[in-house]
Structures are given as structure tokens and as C-alpha cells.
Scaffold this motif. Structure first.
Motif, mmCIF file in Angstrom:
data_model
loop_
_atom_site.group_PDB
_atom_site.id
_atom_site.type_symbol
_atom_site.label_atom_id
_atom_site.label_comp_id
_atom_site.label_asym_id
_atom_site.label_seq_id
_atom_site.Cartn_x
_atom_site.Cartn_y
_atom_site.Cartn_z
ATOM 1 N N SER A 18 24.432 3.780 -16.791
ATOM 2 C CA SER A 18 24.833 3.922 -18.188
ATOM 3 C C SER A 18 23.610 3.736 -19.075
ATOM 4 C CB SER A 18 25.925 2.907 -18.543
ATOM 5 O OG SER A 18 25.458 1.595 -18.379
ATOM 6 N N ALA A 19 23.815 3.954 -20.368
ATOM 7 C CA ALA A 19 22.683 3.877 -21.295
ATOM 8 C C ALA A 19 23.137 3.413 -22.666
ATOM 9 C CB ALA A 19 22.015 5.236 -21.412
ATOM 10 N N VAL A 42 35.677 4.447 -28.263
ATOM 11 C CA VAL A 42 35.506 4.320 -26.821
ATOM 12 C C VAL A 42 36.404 5.365 -26.164
ATOM 13 C CG1 VAL A 42 35.896 2.799 -24.837
ATOM 14 C CG2 VAL A 42 34.872 1.884 -26.933
ATOM 15 N N GLY A 43 35.871 6.048 -25.166
ATOM 16 C CA GLY A 43 36.617 7.097 -24.485
ATOM 17 C C GLY A 43 36.252 8.496 -24.936
ATOM 18 N N ASN A 76 29.023 -1.039 -30.420
ATOM 19 C CA ASN A 76 28.530 -2.315 -30.931
ATOM 20 C C ASN A 76 29.374 -2.698 -32.147
ATOM 21 O OD1 ASN A 76 27.071 -4.523 -31.710
ATOM 22 N ND2 ASN A 76 25.092 -3.487 -31.735
ATOM 23 N N ALA A 77 30.520 -3.311 -31.889
ATOM 24 C CA ALA A 77 31.486 -3.629 -32.941
ATOM 25 C C ALA A 77 30.915 -4.561 -34.008
ATOM 26 C CB ALA A 77 32.740 -4.248 -32.324
ATOM 27 N N LYS A 78 29.910 -5.364 -33.664
ATOM 28 C CA LYS A 78 29.380 -6.297 -34.668
ATOM 29 C C LYS A 78 28.686 -5.558 -35.821
ATOM 30 C CE LYS A 78 24.878 -7.644 -32.861
ATOM 31 N NZ LYS A 78 24.082 -8.776 -32.381
ATOM 32 N N MET A 97 26.034 2.585 -29.316
ATOM 33 C CA MET A 97 27.052 2.832 -28.294
ATOM 34 C C MET A 97 26.444 2.771 -26.907
ATOM 35 S SD MET A 97 27.469 6.900 -28.959
ATOM 36 C CE MET A 97 26.161 7.431 -30.047
ATOM 37 N N LYS A 98 27.327 2.602 -25.932
ATOM 38 C CA LYS A 98 26.923 2.620 -24.532
ATOM 39 C C LYS A 98 27.647 3.797 -23.886
ATOM 40 C CE LYS A 98 26.241 -0.440 -20.622
ATOM 41 N NZ LYS A 98 26.384 -1.827 -20.145
ATOM 42 N N LEU A 99 26.882 4.619 -23.195
ATOM 43 C CA LEU A 99 27.417 5.821 -22.562
ATOM 44 C C LEU A 99 27.292 5.759 -21.045
ATOM 45 C CD1 LEU A 99 25.596 8.601 -24.663
ATOM 46 C CD2 LEU A 99 27.916 7.762 -25.011
ATOM 47 N N THR A 100 28.266 6.351 -20.365
ATOM 48 C CA THR A 100 28.088 6.703 -18.963
ATOM 49 C C THR A 100 27.557 8.120 -18.980
ATOM 50 O OG1 THR A 100 29.888 5.295 -18.199
ATOM 51 C CG2 THR A 100 29.233 7.106 -16.751
#
Length: 123
Positions: A18-19, A42-43, A76-78, A97-100
Motif C-alpha cells: 500500500s502507499a 474509503v472504498g 487521514n480523518a484528523k 489517503m492510503k491506497l492499495t
């Protein structure tokens, strides 16, 4: 950790398969004080180059593009309560964000840190 950059001033930091994705320190310095961030859900799946987020500052609103194709697995909800985190640590705690990754080969078309710094010096 390997970090890649785009000429649109996004960064991608690999963490296994992921990244994390965010905007560069240069981008935040050009925007000025960040006052709002609109993150994807997300999703959601993005193709490379899709509009993925929006960042608003006292100067302007700017789209943030997906530097690689992938599925959003975290945001990053914060940043909702503390968008200024982007100004303080754009390439750290200010991630978006974090991605696959769905097309890992796309990373080969991005800039490494040395090439990105050289590109910024031409601006």
C-alpha cells in the motif's frame, strides 16, 4: 521507505503493498495556510490522474490527483479538524489517503526525490 513524486506536486510513500499519498512541501508553501480538506471515501477506486481530493487555502482551492491507481483503504480523518497539519508536515502527518495499489508499475513513471527537487528548481 521509498517515496515518489509527481510534477503536480503529490507524493507517494510505499508501505508494503500500500502507499500513503499527500501533497509536497512545495505545494503547501504555494497554497499558503490550508483551511479545509475534502478527502475521498474509503472504498473508492481511482485511476492514475483522477481527482482524488480537494485542498483549500486562504489563497485558492486546488484539486489533488491520484498519482497512481488504487483503492482507498484509509483517509487521514484528523485533517478535518486540523487541516493546518498539511502546512506543518505536508510530507509526514499531513498525508491525505492510503491506497492499495492496483497498478504498481505506474510508480516507474514517477519522479524520485532528486528528480523532483531538480524539477522544483526550474519553477
Amino acid at each position: 521507505m521509498t517515496v515518489y513524486f509527481t510534477k503536480d506536486h503529490e507524493w507517494v510513500r510505499l508501505e508494503g503493498d500500500s502507499a500513503l499519498v499527500g501533497i509536497t512541501d512545495y505545494a503547501q508553501s504555494q497554497l499558503g495556510d490550508v483551511v479545509y480538506v475534502e478527502l475521498p471515501e474509503v472504498g473508492k477506486t481511482f485511476a492514475k490522474g483522477d481527482e482524488a481530493a480537494v485542498v483549500e487555502s486562504v489563497k485558492a482551492a486546488s484539486d489533488v490527483y491520484a498519482p497512481v491507481s488504487g483503492l482507498v483503504i484509509a483517509v487521514n480523518a484528523k485533517l478535518a479538524d486540523a487541516p493546518g497539519t498539511i502546512n506543518e508536515a505536508a510530507e509526514g502527518d499531513g498525508w491525505f489517503m492510503k491506497l492499495t495499489l492496483t497498478e504498481p508499475g505506474e510508480l516507474e513513471n514517477l519522479l524520485d526525490e532528486t528528480a523532483y527537487k531538480a524539477f522544483v528548481e526550474t519553477l
